[in-house]
Design an enzyme around this catalytic site. Structure first.
Site, PDB file in Angstrom:
ATOM      1  N   CYS A 139      26.421  -2.812  -3.469  1.00  0.00           N
ATOM      2  CA  CYS A 139      25.036  -2.495  -3.125  1.00  0.00           C
ATOM      3  C   CYS A 139      24.944  -1.257  -2.254  1.00  0.00           C
ATOM      4  O   CYS A 139      23.925  -0.618  -2.203  1.00  0.00           O
ATOM      5  CB  CYS A 139      24.391  -3.620  -2.340  1.00  0.00           C
ATOM      6  SG  CYS A 139      24.863  -5.208  -2.863  1.00  0.00           S
ATOM      7  N   GLN A 151      26.152 -13.638  -3.075  1.00  0.00           N
ATOM      8  CA  GLN A 151      27.503 -13.258  -3.482  1.00  0.00           C
ATOM      9  C   GLN A 151      28.364 -14.481  -3.828  1.00  0.00           C
ATOM     10  O   GLN A 151      29.375 -14.361  -4.523  1.00  0.00           O
ATOM     11  CB  GLN A 151      28.134 -12.494  -2.314  1.00  0.00           C
ATOM     12  CG  GLN A 151      29.175 -11.465  -2.667  1.00  0.00           C
ATOM     13  CD  GLN A 151      28.738 -10.393  -3.640  1.00  0.00           C
ATOM     14  OE1 GLN A 151      29.442 -10.149  -4.621  1.00  0.00           O
ATOM     15  NE2 GLN A 151      27.606  -9.749  -3.392  1.00  0.00           N
ATOM     16  N   HIS A 164      21.552 -10.657 -10.981  1.00  0.00           N
ATOM     17  CA  HIS A 164      22.520  -9.672 -11.483  1.00  0.00           C
ATOM     18  C   HIS A 164      23.925  -9.876 -10.940  1.00  0.00           C
ATOM     19  O   HIS A 164      24.879  -9.282 -11.429  1.00  0.00           O
ATOM     20  CB  HIS A 164      22.012  -8.232 -11.280  1.00  0.00           C
ATOM     21  CG  HIS A 164      21.988  -7.735  -9.874  1.00  0.00           C
ATOM     22  ND1 HIS A 164      22.945  -6.883  -9.383  1.00  0.00           N
ATOM     23  CD2 HIS A 164      21.122  -7.932  -8.858  1.00  0.00           C
ATOM     24  CE1 HIS A 164      22.655  -6.570  -8.123  1.00  0.00           C
ATOM     25  NE2 HIS A 164      21.550  -7.207  -7.784  1.00  0.00           N
TER      26      HIS A 164
HETATM   27  N1  PLP Z   1      22.636 -10.227  -0.451  1.00  0.00           N
HETATM   28  C1  PLP Z   1      23.907  -9.884  -0.755  1.00  0.00           C
HETATM   29  C2  PLP Z   1      25.024 -10.600  -0.093  1.00  0.00           C
HETATM   30  C3  PLP Z   1      24.159  -8.877  -1.693  1.00  0.00           C
HETATM   31  O1  PLP Z   1      25.420  -8.553  -1.972  1.00  0.00           O
HETATM   32  C4  PLP Z   1      23.054  -8.208  -2.291  1.00  0.00           C
HETATM   33  C5  PLP Z   1      23.268  -7.086  -3.205  1.00  0.00           C
HETATM   34  O2  PLP Z   1      23.786  -7.128  -4.221  1.00  0.00           O
HETATM   35  C6  PLP Z   1      21.752  -8.636  -1.964  1.00  0.00           C
HETATM   36  C7  PLP Z   1      21.585  -9.623  -1.020  1.00  0.00           C
HETATM   37  C8  PLP Z   1      20.535  -8.001  -2.590  1.00  0.00           C
HETATM   38  O3  PLP Z   1      20.288  -8.571  -3.839  1.00  0.00           O
HETATM   39  P1  PLP Z   1      19.403  -7.779  -4.908  1.00  0.00           P
HETATM   40  O4  PLP Z   1      20.224  -6.620  -5.381  1.00  0.00           O
HETATM   41  O5  PLP Z   1      19.143  -8.779  -6.002  1.00  0.00           O
HETATM   42  O6  PLP Z   1      18.151  -7.356  -4.230  1.00  0.00           O
END
Ligand code: PLP
Length: 327
Positions: A265, A115, A137
């Site tokens: 998420c 983040q 992303h």
């Molecule tokens: N770590 C944090 C702080 C997140 O906000 C997210 C989700 O967006 C993730 C890990 C997981 O990443 P990803 O969606 O690329 O698996």
């Protein structure tokens, strides 16, 4: 190269993965440390990997004294996992202090910087962490691409790691299987853009503060989570007392404004945020919270529009029944 540069790392220390989730899992499951200490405000990809929870204070900051006590109790060297910036509140953790403390106990430190990158400068060397996760992303790349950066990996001086897939020798053998080349190329392009856009992001703090101030002036009872500590410049997480999160999300949507009831998420889940629970937020505040994220192209007029919409919604809540069609 560009992905490594985003965190002042070296290209040979990067392991490309399918995203932040896999990078977090690889760090925690692959480091060979059975004692895991993870902060209570971590993303589910860290929390659900299991481990002893490190307490945070009401601002969401890791309690260093408690961490010290927990490290003393570990019967073997541990791994400590603390994120750089929180995905719901934007709160920035004191990673350098955590590294100093953990290394005194021979513990490794993993940092989820998913983040934080692209929003604040991130320097893996200066922070001193042993592993760092990032995700494409979150900086404008395609979903399905991420990386674990392990300083010293390429030169054989980094921490020990064991991948959990079996196959060829890709990614130094730590994440085997043919790489997602299109995703990685896009990650690189996004990383370059993100690095050059950091100054623009820093300026968003002024907008964020204007929102916080206007809301506190309008509604003294509103709680702004992490307002007392350093946060990402573009994020604020606050309550509208008496109006539940979903109602707010819909009302703002009808006004043409996208806000989230929690982290992006976990959108779609209606349960109380584990981050706010860890921060000891009341059930009522957790029920009425939204997260506002400003983007690189947010303008002063957007901030004014949001504040007007917030005040409008808040002023109509006295009936406790908001007619959304009139929002
Ligand atoms: N770590 C944090 C702080 C997140 O906000 C997210 C989700 O967006 C993730 C890990 C997981 O990443 P990803 O969606 O690329 O698996």
């Amino acid at each position: 190269m560009a992905v490594a540069q985003l965190v002042n790392g070296r290209a040979e220390d990067v392991i490309f993965t399918s995203g932040g989730t896999e990078a977090n899992n690889l760090a925690l499951m692959g480091c060979g440390r059975s004692y895991r200490l993870v902060s209570g405000v971590e993303h589910s990809s860290v929390l659900n990997a299991g481990g002893v929870i490190i307490d945070v204070d009401e601002n969401g900051i890791v309690d260093l004294d408690r961490l010290n006590d927990q490290l003393l109790l570990c019967e073997a060297p541990a791994i400590v996992s603390v994120m750089l910036a929180n995905n719901e509140t934007g709160v920035i953790e004191p990673i350098k202090d955590i590294v100093k403390l953990a290394h005194r106990h021979d513990a490794l430190v993993h940092c989820d910087a998913v983040q934080a990158v692209g929003k604040i400068p991130v320097d893996i060397v200066n922070l001193g962490v042993d592993m760092m996760s990032i995700s494409a992303h979150k900086i404008g790349g395609a979903a399905g691409s991420g990386a674990l950066i392990v300083p010293g990996l390429g030169s054989g001086t980094g921490c020990m790691l064991q991948g959990f897939l079996f196959g060829g020798g890709q990614e130094h053998g730590f994440r085997v299987g043919t790489e997602n080349l299109a995703g990685i190329a896009g990650f690189g392009a996004a990383a370059k853009e993100a690095l050059s856009g950091l100054d623009g992001f820093a300026k968003l703090a002024g907008f964020r503060d204007a929102i916080d101030k206007a809301i506190k002036t309008t509604e003294r009872g509103s709680v702004i989570f992490g307002a007392d500590v350093e946060r990402l410049p573009n994020t604020t997480c606050l309550t509208m007392p008496g109006v539940d999160s979903d109602t707010q999300v819909i009302a703002f949507d009808l006004a043409g404004i996208g806000v989230s009831a929690g982290s992006a998420c976990s959108s779609g889940k209606t349960k109380i945020s584990s981050v706010l629970k860890a921060m000891n937020a009341s059930a009522e505040d957790s029920r009425c919270v939204i997260r506002i994220s400003l983007g690189w192209n947010s303008a002063e007029s957007d901030v004014e529009t949001f504040i007007a919409a917030w005040c409008n919604l808040s002023s109509r809540k006295s009936t406790r029944k908001i007619n959304l069609s009139a929002a």
